[in-house]
Design a protein around this motif. Structure first.
Motif, PDB file in Angstrom:
ATOM      1  N   ILE A  27       0.990  -1.329   0.167  1.00 15.42           N
ATOM      2  CA  ILE A  27       0.096  -0.068  -0.161  1.00 15.42           C
ATOM      3  C   ILE A  27       0.853   1.262  -0.155  1.00 15.42           C
ATOM      4  CG2 ILE A  27      -1.589   1.144   1.315  1.00 15.42           C
ATOM      5  CD1 ILE A  27      -2.796  -1.235   2.575  1.00 15.42           C
ATOM      6  N   CYS A  48      -2.259   0.514  -5.742  1.00 13.16           N
ATOM      7  CA  CYS A  48      -2.679   0.123  -4.625  1.00 13.16           C
ATOM      8  C   CYS A  48      -2.187   1.321  -3.683  1.00 13.16           C
ATOM      9  CB  CYS A  48      -2.331  -1.093  -4.027  1.00 13.16           C
ATOM     10  SG  CYS A  48      -3.187  -1.660  -2.228  1.00 13.16           S
ATOM     11  N   GLY A  50      -2.805   4.321  -0.122  1.00 14.17           N
ATOM     12  CA  GLY A  50      -3.487   4.395   1.357  1.00 14.17           C
ATOM     13  C   GLY A  50      -3.411   5.732   1.596  1.00 14.17           C
ATOM     14  N   GLU A  72      -7.029   0.909  -6.400  1.00 16.03           N
ATOM     15  CA  GLU A  72      -7.486   0.175  -5.190  1.00 16.03           C
ATOM     16  C   GLU A  72      -7.310   1.110  -4.057  1.00 16.03           C
ATOM     17  OE1 GLU A  72      -7.339  -4.120  -4.481  1.00 16.03           O
ATOM     18  OE2 GLU A  72      -6.016  -3.508  -2.795  1.00 16.03           O
ATOM     19  N   HIS A  74      -7.198   2.291  -0.225  1.00 17.28           N
ATOM     20  CA  HIS A  74      -7.190   1.782   1.361  1.00 17.28           C
ATOM     21  C   HIS A  74      -7.199   3.037   2.270  1.00 17.28           C
ATOM     22  CE1 HIS A  74      -6.110  -2.472   0.459  1.00 17.28           C
ATOM     23  NE2 HIS A  74      -5.775  -1.759  -0.581  1.00 17.28           N
ATOM     24  N   VAL A  93     -11.311  -0.759   0.746  1.00 17.74           N
ATOM     25  CA  VAL A  93     -10.757  -1.403   1.935  1.00 17.74           C
ATOM     26  C   VAL A  93     -10.662  -0.406   3.195  1.00 17.74           C
ATOM     27  CG1 VAL A  93      -9.190  -2.931   2.982  1.00 17.74           C
ATOM     28  CG2 VAL A  93      -9.249  -3.035   0.653  1.00 17.74           C
ATOM     29  N   HIS A  95      -8.885   0.109   6.967  1.00 15.30           N
ATOM     30  CA  HIS A  95      -8.395  -0.726   7.747  1.00 15.30           C
ATOM     31  C   HIS A  95      -8.557  -0.288   9.312  1.00 15.30           C
ATOM     32  CE1 HIS A  95      -5.156  -2.376   4.870  1.00 15.30           C
ATOM     33  NE2 HIS A  95      -5.882  -1.494   4.044  1.00 15.30           N
ATOM     34  N   SER A 186      -2.761  -6.392   8.271  1.00 16.69           N
ATOM     35  CA  SER A 186      -2.037  -5.163   7.752  1.00 16.69           C
ATOM     36  C   SER A 186      -1.091  -4.595   8.906  1.00 16.69           C
ATOM     37  CB  SER A 186      -3.226  -4.067   7.727  1.00 16.69           C
ATOM     38  OG  SER A 186      -2.844  -2.723   7.313  1.00 16.69           O
ATOM     39  N   HIS A 203      -0.458  -7.080   4.078  1.00 13.97           N
ATOM     40  CA  HIS A 203      -0.466  -5.715   3.583  1.00 13.97           C
ATOM     41  C   HIS A 203       0.586  -5.023   4.533  1.00 13.97           C
ATOM     42  CE1 HIS A 203      -4.500  -7.342   2.650  1.00 13.97           C
ATOM     43  NE2 HIS A 203      -4.501  -6.170   1.553  1.00 13.97           N
ATOM     44  N   ARG A 205       2.291  -1.071   4.794  1.00 12.86           N
ATOM     45  CA  ARG A 205       1.891   0.605   4.315  1.00 12.86           C
ATOM     46  C   ARG A 205       3.376   1.301   4.223  1.00 12.86           C
ATOM     47  NH1 ARG A 205      -0.751  -1.400   8.920  1.00 12.86           N
ATOM     48  NH2 ARG A 205       0.280   0.252  10.186  1.00 12.86           N
TER      49      ARG A 205
END
Length: 217
Positions: A27, A48, A50, A72, A74, A93, A95, A186, A203, A205
């Motif tokens: 992410i 992907c 975040g 995608e 997050h 998603v 989290h 995550s 996952h 970050r």
């Protein structure tokens, strides 16, 4: 550092842990990053990302989604109940499910809409007063309660205390997830994602190591 450097390090950590290549999702944490830096990472093929704040993501991502397929998104920051509907429309998603009121709100909106982002429950493994998340002692019950609401809980998330050994917190999170039948973990950021991968992260970050230092504003 760069996107390629981080991707190479993730691949190496997967091999070292005896895990399949590509098992860990990166992410790219784009919060407080200028659009030009985000576009540069999109141009490299990464999809992907975040974000910490619903409002910032709302201003940034609809335009990018018009120009790049397969994004995608997050949510990795705290979610206020009054932002839940916006978050559910914007993110793939979430989290940071961390309290009963939020779970009930998300479940109600999901029933209305007939769809729901995937969920990770945030666990406050360090039991820090200033940090969001379910306490470890309460995690099992909260996980079951969230699942009973038909929320698509896929795993758990944590942010270890800054001055403690992160691996201890990653191991605790993995243990809680395992006994509740959850596969998603995550965990792990720029400074410790290799440790997280060794302990089962699905996952990680990573922000500044990909984009450079954040630019507040």
């Amino acid at each position: 550092m760069s996107l390629q450097d981080i991707s190479d390090r993730i691949s190496k950590a997967e091999r070292n842990a005896g895990r399949k290549s590509g098992e860990v999702k990166l992410i790219a944490v784009s919060k407080v990053q200028p659009d030009g830096r985000v576009k540069a990472v999109l141009d490299q093929g990464h999809r992907c990302f975040g974000e910490n704040r619903v409002q910032e993501a709302e201003a940034k991502w609809p335009d990018f989604k018009q120009h790049f397929d397969g994004i995608e998104l997050h949510l990795i920051g705290p979610l206020q109940s009054n932002k839940a509907r916006t978050a559910m429309a914007l993110f793939d998603v979430i989290h940071t499910l961390d309290r009963p009121k939020l779970a009930a709100t998300l479940a109600r909106i999901a029933q209305e809409q007939g769809s729901c982002p995937e969920m990770f429950i945030q666990v406050n493994t360090g039991e820090e007063e200033q940090k969001a998340g379910v306490l470890p002692a309460d995690a099992d019950q909260f996980i079951q309660d969230a699942l009973a609401l038909d929320l698509p809980v896929k795993g758990l998330m944590c942010i270890p205390p800054a001055h403690e050994e992160a691996a201890l917190h990653f191991a605790l999170l993995a243990k809680i997830a395992s006994r509740n039948g959850l596969a998603g973990l995550s965990m792990g950021m720029s400074s410790d994602f290799e440790k997280a991968i060794a302990l089962g992260a699905t996952h990680v970050r990573v922000g500044s190591a990909i984009f450079g230092d954040r630019v507040p504003g």
